[in-house]
Design a protein around this motif. Structure first.
Motif, short mmCIF file in Angstrom:
data_model
loop_
_atom_site.label_atom_id
_atom_site.label_comp_id
_atom_site.label_asym_id
_atom_site.label_seq_id
_atom_site.Cartn_x
_atom_site.Cartn_y
_atom_site.Cartn_z
N LEU A 88 0.86 -1.18 0.00
CA LEU A 88 0.00 0.00 0.00
C LEU A 88 0.90 1.23 0.00
N VAL A 89 0.61 2.16 -0.91
CA VAL A 89 1.46 3.32 -1.14
C VAL A 89 0.64 4.59 -0.93
N ASN A 90 1.24 5.57 -0.22
CA ASN A 90 0.58 6.87 -0.04
C ASN A 90 -0.86 6.71 0.44
N SER A 91 -1.05 5.88 1.45
CA SER A 91 -2.39 5.59 1.93
C SER A 91 -2.48 5.83 3.44
N THR A 92 -3.70 6.02 3.94
CA THR A 92 -3.91 6.34 5.35
C THR A 92 -5.02 5.47 5.93
N ASN A 93 -4.95 5.32 7.26
CA ASN A 93 -5.98 4.59 8.00
C ASN A 93 -6.13 3.16 7.47
#
Length: 348
Positions: A88-93
């Motif tokens: 997972l890249v540049n992702s949140t939560n």
């Protein structure tokens, strides 16, 4: 965008031709594929720019069927860097929990440039000779919790990273505010928890606790190299137990492993404020080996309440350009840790 994957049984991939796996651009903080120049293969589960991601199940299984990729690596016929099982890249939560991950082609779980990541109750399994099958590798990510995981792999069980040489320095995305707790497992070639060696964006504010490691090369390892730059600071490692480990604690120099020949040879890592306490080890091969990268000095290293028993080969610590204090440590540390005139370590 919200993503939820719920598994109650087995998920596998039957694509046996590596050429059918798409190629994607290298990560900016690596400048190229980690294993080969140019692009890299996409991961089995890949997401970018996501928010609120849940990958979970009632101990369902994802099988990466990595043997075709390991064979390419062993045979030296790999054309592009292998994909991960989950990236997972540049992702949140992000929440990844209650699943079994098997036979990753490369690193198993790789959150990179991510924030607010919880990885909980995972079982990660790969043959112990499967190359570079790290368990969980947070990379240039912050606010990460990894807990209650069992891992068997052919590389580090958990490795914290933040970019490679001049590319990691330029991007400047550190890994910070990370908790790793209640992780257990075995890796005959690598470490229970590793920091680096790709750490050019910096690593700080890390707590590793309640770690149980056996039949492994190292329990804890801090690794870097000339050209990495970056820093590793404010690290707490505590409540560690181990059996049948070759080197319990190791600070190591790299093996001249660089993205290309344009790295800055004057970019040395800065390692400081590392606290290691409440460590018990039995049936070990050697005492700790603590060596700074050539030209660097590591300072502010604290050992407290460390008991390493039944050392079979070399019971003398080996230290070079690494300094700090040691209290209640057996066997006796090297001279660099015997100047115990302050209280910052003994009562921390």
């Amino acid at each position: 965008m919200e993503i939820c994957i719920a598994l109650t049984s087995a998920l596998g991939c039957n694509v046996q031709d590596p050429e059918e796996w798409p190629l994607i651009a290298p990560l900016p903080s690596y400048g190229r594929g980690r294993e080969r120049l140019g692009p890299r293969h996409i991961s089995l589960i890949h997401g970018e720019g996501l928010n609120d991601v849940v990958i979970t199940g009632d101990n369902g299984t994802i099988d990466g069927q990595g043997r075709i990729w390991w064979d390419l690596w062993w045979n030296r016929t790999l054309n592009h860097t292998r994909g991960h099982l989950i990236e997972l890249v540049n992702s949140t939560n992000i929440m990844i929990s209650n699943i079994t991950l098997r036979n990753s082609p490369f690193w198993t779980v790789h959150p990179v440039y991510c924030r607010n990541v919880v990885i909980r109750n995972l079982t990660v399994l790969a043959p112990l000779n499967a190359p570079n099958t790290d368990g969980i590798d947070p990379d240039s990510s912050s606010e990460v919790c990894i807990e209650d995981c069992y891992i068997e792999s052919g590389d580090d069980l958990v490795a914290i990273k933040s970019g490679w040489d001049q590319y990691g320095i330029s991007v400047g995305k550190p890994s910070s505010n990370i908790i790793i707790q209640r992780v257990s497992g075995t890796t005959p070639t690598c470490s229970g928890v590793g920091l680096g060696s790709e750490m050019s964006g910096g690593i700080s504010n890390v707590i590793v606790r309640d770690l149980h490691i056996w039949n492994s090369a190292q329990a804890v390892r801090i690794k870097s190299d000339v050209g990495r730059g970056g820093y590793i600071t404010n690290i707490t490692i505590e409540n560690i137990s181990m059996e049948k480990v070759k080197v319990p604690i190791r600070f190591s120099r790299g093996a001249d492993d660089h993205s290309d020949d344009r790295y800055d040879r004057s970019a040395l890592p800065r390692i400081s404020d590392v606290r290691i306490r409440n460590v018990v080890g039995v049936d070990l091969q050697r005492a700790p080996i603590l060596e700074a990268v050539h030209g660097a000095v590591y300072e502010g290293i604290c050992f407290r309440n460390v008991s390493l028993r039944v050392i079979r080969r070399q019971d003398r610590w080996q230290c070079e350009s690494v300094y700090g204090e040691a209290h209640d440590v057996f066997p006796a540390p090297c001279e660099e840790f015997r100047r115990n005139g302050s209280s910052w370590c003994g009562h921390s």
